[in-house]
Design a protein around this motif. Structure first.
Motif, PDB file in Angstrom:
ATOM      1  N   HIS A 113       9.691   5.517   6.548  1.00 27.43           N
ATOM      2  CA  HIS A 113      10.535   6.658   6.231  1.00 27.43           C
ATOM      3  C   HIS A 113      10.116   7.265   4.888  1.00 27.43           C
ATOM      4  O   HIS A 113       9.779   6.555   3.954  1.00 27.43           O
ATOM      5  N   PRO A 114      10.116   8.600   4.775  1.00 29.19           N
ATOM      6  CA  PRO A 114       9.653   9.241   3.532  1.00 29.19           C
ATOM      7  C   PRO A 114      10.644   9.182   2.378  1.00 29.19           C
ATOM      8  O   PRO A 114      10.320   9.601   1.256  1.00 29.19           O
ATOM      9  N   ALA A 169       0.831  -1.204   0.000  1.00 36.11           N
ATOM     10  CA  ALA A 169       0.000   0.000   0.000  1.00 36.11           C
ATOM     11  C   ALA A 169       0.864   1.251   0.000  1.00 36.11           C
ATOM     12  O   ALA A 169       0.606   2.212  -0.739  1.00 36.11           O
ATOM     13  N   HIS A 170       1.912   1.259   0.827  1.00 34.64           N
ATOM     14  CA  HIS A 170       2.782   2.428   0.894  1.00 34.64           C
ATOM     15  C   HIS A 170       3.511   2.662  -0.420  1.00 34.64           C
ATOM     16  O   HIS A 170       3.512   3.771  -0.969  1.00 34.64           O
ATOM     17  N   ASP A 171       4.133   1.620  -0.951  1.00 35.72           N
ATOM     18  CA  ASP A 171       4.969   1.798  -2.132  1.00 35.72           C
ATOM     19  C   ASP A 171       4.156   1.993  -3.404  1.00 35.72           C
ATOM     20  O   ASP A 171       4.537   2.762  -4.295  1.00 35.72           O
ATOM     21  N   MET A 172       3.025   1.310  -3.511  1.00 34.28           N
ATOM     22  CA  MET A 172       2.158   1.533  -4.672  1.00 34.28           C
ATOM     23  C   MET A 172       1.624   2.958  -4.663  1.00 34.28           C
ATOM     24  O   MET A 172       1.459   3.579  -5.722  1.00 34.28           O
ATOM     25  N   ALA A 173       1.359   3.491  -3.475  1.00 37.40           N
ATOM     26  CA  ALA A 173       0.864   4.863  -3.368  1.00 37.40           C
ATOM     27  C   ALA A 173       1.872   5.860  -3.927  1.00 37.40           C
ATOM     28  O   ALA A 173       1.490   6.870  -4.529  1.00 37.40           O
ATOM     29  N   VAL A 174       3.155   5.587  -3.729  1.00 37.65           N
ATOM     30  CA  VAL A 174       4.195   6.470  -4.275  1.00 37.65           C
ATOM     31  C   VAL A 174       4.091   6.506  -5.799  1.00 37.65           C
ATOM     32  O   VAL A 174       4.112   7.573  -6.420  1.00 37.65           O
ATOM     33  N   ASP A 175       3.972   5.342  -6.418  1.00 38.40           N
ATOM     34  CA  ASP A 175       3.883   5.270  -7.872  1.00 38.40           C
ATOM     35  C   ASP A 175       2.574   5.848  -8.408  1.00 38.40           C
ATOM     36  O   ASP A 175       2.540   6.442  -9.491  1.00 38.40           O
ATOM     37  N   ASP A 209      -4.978  12.207   0.737  1.00 36.10           N
ATOM     38  CA  ASP A 209      -4.233  12.478   1.974  1.00 36.10           C
ATOM     39  C   ASP A 209      -3.993  11.190   2.774  1.00 36.10           C
ATOM     40  O   ASP A 209      -3.085  11.134   3.601  1.00 36.10           O
ATOM     41  N   LYS A 210      -4.827  10.193   2.529  1.00 32.30           N
ATOM     42  CA  LYS A 210      -4.708   8.921   3.251  1.00 32.30           C
ATOM     43  C   LYS A 210      -3.957   7.877   2.437  1.00 32.30           C
ATOM     44  O   LYS A 210      -3.653   6.796   2.946  1.00 32.30           O
ATOM     45  N   SER A 211      -3.672   8.186   1.192  1.00 28.50           N
ATOM     46  CA  SER A 211      -3.010   7.213   0.336  1.00 28.50           C
ATOM     47  C   SER A 211      -1.635   6.843   0.882  1.00 28.50           C
ATOM     48  O   SER A 211      -0.868   7.699   1.327  1.00 28.50           O
ATOM     49  N   GLY A 212      -1.337   5.552   0.871  1.00 25.74           N
ATOM     50  CA  GLY A 212      -0.069   5.048   1.365  1.00 25.74           C
ATOM     51  C   GLY A 212      -0.077   4.711   2.839  1.00 25.74           C
ATOM     52  O   GLY A 212       0.903   4.187   3.365  1.00 25.74           O
TER      53      GLY A 212
END
Length: 288
Positions: A283-284, A178-184, A244-247
């Motif tokens: 970590h961002p 969820a976190h990494d897909m949100a970045v893409d 705002d909640k993505s990731g």
């Protein structure tokens, strides 16, 4: 027949029973067209009750449109065919709920991992890898329309010892998806989140609770219905501040308070953050 292209279109994987069924029903009650996937087509062919067709019929009865699609999420060709069908029939995909998971009968039995069957690792195929494959197919459709929501159903087991290392690795893995897909996905207006569900009131858990009533007596009365999670998914999708909640990893009980959602019979399920921990920080930094 309802025009598929006019309704919110969702795919809920592993929706013959349990969490997937409840999420699919809640989305259907909100008016969505829901593609219900799973392997069980005939009642009695699985140890627990429920079929994809029964879930689809119940969605229809609630005012949505249920479409049952037999799909083994361990078979990439079947998954590709599922999303090809969604693209051809509906022309869009608004919500994907990655819920299909392999649950071994000995998952919750006591004992160290080496004393349990090696097949316990099946959850890393259907549960972890399968979520990546489904999201891979869903993302281009959502990107093309400029909005969408990918959800992973997870639990507190992502951050504490729960049911052994295979289960924990799967939950931690989908949280990271969820976190990494949100970045893409962020540049395209598509969100990805992971939802930590609390103890669920499903046919599987009810069987366990009946066998061990003392062990589960404290939280059984406030256990979440699977539909509770589905109402949160619907609220997320409709939230103007979704990106705002993505990731993020969200605890269902806490998200429900934010959205003003209560469970059946007015129950407000508690968060187990204090006793089981909360989502770990990420970590961002972005390294490409």
């Amino acid at each position: 027949m309802k025009d598929l292209k006019q309704a919110c279109v969702a795919v809920v994987t592993g929706a013959s029973r349990g969490a997937g069924r409840g999420i699919a029903l809640a989305l259907g009650a909100a008016g969505a067209t829901v593609y219900v996937t799973g392997r069980t087509e005939q009642e009695g062919s699985a140890p627990l009750p429920g079929t994809i067709h029964a879930t689809a019929r119940d969605i229809d009865a609630l005012g949505g449109r249920g479409i049952a699609v037999a799909c083994d999420h361990g078979d990439d060709a079947q998954v590709a065919a599922l999303f090809r069908r969604v693209r051809e029939e509906a022309g869009r995909l608004d919500i994907l709920v990655n819920n299909a998971t392999f649950l071994h009968d000995e998952l919750i039995m006591p004992g160290p991992f080496w004393q349990k069957p090696l097949e316990m690792t099946g959850i890393l195929d259907v549960g972890l890898r399968s979520g990546y494959v489904a999201s891979w197919h869903a993302a281009p459709m959502m990107i093309a329309q400029g909005r969408g929501l990918i959800v992973f159903t997870s639990s507190f087991g992502a951050n504490c010892y729960m049911h052994g290392p295979a289960y924990g690795a799967q939950k931690a893995g989908i949280d990271k998806f969820a976190h990494d897909m949100a970045v893409d996905l962020r540049p395209h207006g598509v969100a990805a989140v992971s939802l930590w569900m609390g103890p669920l009131r499903t046919a599987r858990t009810m069987q366990v609770w009946e066998k061990h009533p003392d062990k589960y007596a404290s939280f059984a009365p406030v256990a979440e219905t699977p539909e509770f999670t589905g109402r949160i998914v619907d609220a997320l999708y409709r939230d103007a501040a979704l990106m705002d909640k993505s990731g993020k990893v969200l605890i269902c009980a806490e998200a429900a308070l934010e959205y003003g959602i209560v469970d059946d019979e007015g129950v407000q399920p508690p968060s187990y953050r204090e006793v089981l921990g909360g989502p770990p920080g990420v970590h961002p930094a972005i390294v490409e």
